[in-house]
Design an enzyme around this catalytic site. Structure first.
Site, mmCIF file in Angstrom:
data_model
loop_
_atom_site.group_PDB
_atom_site.id
_atom_site.type_symbol
_atom_site.label_atom_id
_atom_site.label_comp_id
_atom_site.label_asym_id
_atom_site.label_seq_id
_atom_site.Cartn_x
_atom_site.Cartn_y
_atom_site.Cartn_z
ATOM 1 N N LEU A 1 0.799 -1.107 0.045
ATOM 2 C CA LEU A 1 -0.069 -0.135 0.107
ATOM 3 C C LEU A 1 0.724 1.078 0.084
ATOM 4 O O LEU A 1 1.802 1.380 0.683
ATOM 5 C CB LEU A 1 -1.042 -0.050 1.238
ATOM 6 C CG LEU A 1 -1.961 -1.171 1.570
ATOM 7 C CD1 LEU A 1 -2.958 -1.004 2.439
ATOM 8 C CD2 LEU A 1 -2.671 -1.302 0.083
ATOM 9 N N GLY B 1 1.909 -9.037 5.795
ATOM 10 C CA GLY B 1 2.328 -8.557 7.095
ATOM 11 C C GLY B 1 2.325 -7.000 6.918
ATOM 12 O O GLY B 1 2.548 -6.444 5.666
ATOM 13 N N GLY B 2 2.134 -6.156 7.956
ATOM 14 C CA GLY B 2 2.021 -4.874 7.693
ATOM 15 C C GLY B 2 0.853 -4.506 6.733
ATOM 16 O O GLY B 2 -0.077 -4.932 6.870
ATOM 17 N N ASP B 3 1.651 -3.402 5.766
ATOM 18 C CA ASP B 3 0.626 -3.108 4.651
ATOM 19 C C ASP B 3 0.711 -3.794 3.458
ATOM 20 O O ASP B 3 0.591 -3.468 2.362
ATOM 21 C CB ASP B 3 0.467 -1.527 4.529
ATOM 22 C CG ASP B 3 2.008 -1.215 4.196
ATOM 23 O OD1 ASP B 3 2.884 -2.089 4.256
ATOM 24 O OD2 ASP B 3 2.425 -0.207 3.909
ATOM 25 N N GLU B 4 1.063 -5.078 3.449
ATOM 26 C CA GLU B 4 1.651 -5.858 2.407
ATOM 27 C C GLU B 4 0.583 -7.129 2.320
ATOM 28 O O GLU B 4 0.324 -7.831 3.298
ATOM 29 C CB GLU B 4 3.135 -6.441 2.482
ATOM 30 C CG GLU B 4 3.978 -5.468 2.469
ATOM 31 C CD GLU B 4 5.398 -5.696 2.770
ATOM 32 O OE1 GLU B 4 6.237 -4.876 2.464
ATOM 33 O OE2 GLU B 4 5.453 -7.219 3.335
#
Length: 215
Positions: A126, A166-169
């Protein structure tokens, strides 16, 4: 949202260690019971009734202890299954997480070989997501991630898989793609859908993604 990827892995390891310990205790208990049963048979031939009764009472107590231990084993197995299932899902988006990626990818590749198709993997990162957290807070950032997950899931077939890496992935695993160009078409649809689904209320900010494609 702060991720703790090792936390659930630790839960699984702890549950597995506890289950292993209980299984060893059950095995030891069964060995003791077997020996005691043999002792009872031999003792009944030479002991009086009161001594034989005491030996049988001890045997019954050990049997009850063994049953209680087996019940704890069964409970631990159930807890381990639950933890294992939860490990396969991202806690925020409820998408499969990266622990299931290799298994899904192997299945997709095998299916594509059988049907002479291709497999496409889209890796989404993102754009400027940190600014969303900084400007609007992590609670709003979590909502955006949930909307992204729902948006991506709505764009794929039942045979495809959307994974939060994970995170914004995120990853989109497209099984049995007819043409390599089809993956690019899906990538274009993704950004159109993300812009429409993730405008921050009262702001002009729209969520988009940088997308890498592997065929």
């Amino acid at each position: 949202m702060n991720e703790q990827p090792g936390l659930r892995d630790g839960e699984v390891m702890a549950a597995e260690a506890r289950l292993d310990q209980l299984n060893r205790q059950v095995a030891a208990m069964r060995a003791v019971l077997m020996q005691l049963l043999q002792d009872v048979v031999r003792a009944e031939k030479r002991l009086d009734n009161s001594q034989s009764a005491r030996l049988l009472e001890t045997n019954e107590q050990l049997v009850l202890s063994g049953l209680e231990l087996q019940a704890e084993v069964d409970s631990t197995v159930g807890a381990l299954d639950e933890v294992t299932r939860s490990v396969a899902l991202d806690s925020l988006t409820r998408l499969p997480n990266r622990t299931v990626l290799l298994d899904r990818l192997e299945q997709a590749i095998a299916g594509a070989r059988r049907h002479r198709k291709r497999v496409a993997v889209l890796f989404l990162d993102l754009n400027n997501f940190k600014q969303v957290n900084d400007r609007f807070g992590h609670a709003e950032g979590d909502k955006v991630l949930q909307r992204v997950a729902a948006c991506l899931s709505s764009l794929v077939r039942e045979t495809d898989t959307v994974i939060r890496h994970g995170g914004d992935e995120f990853l989109m695993l497209l099984a049995e793609v007819a043409e390599a160009a089809d993956a690019g078409i899906v990538a274009d649809k993704v950004n159109v859908a993300l812009r429409a689904a993730n405008r921050i209320p009262g702001q002009q900010t729209a969520v988009t993604a940088s997308i890498g494609i592997s065929i």
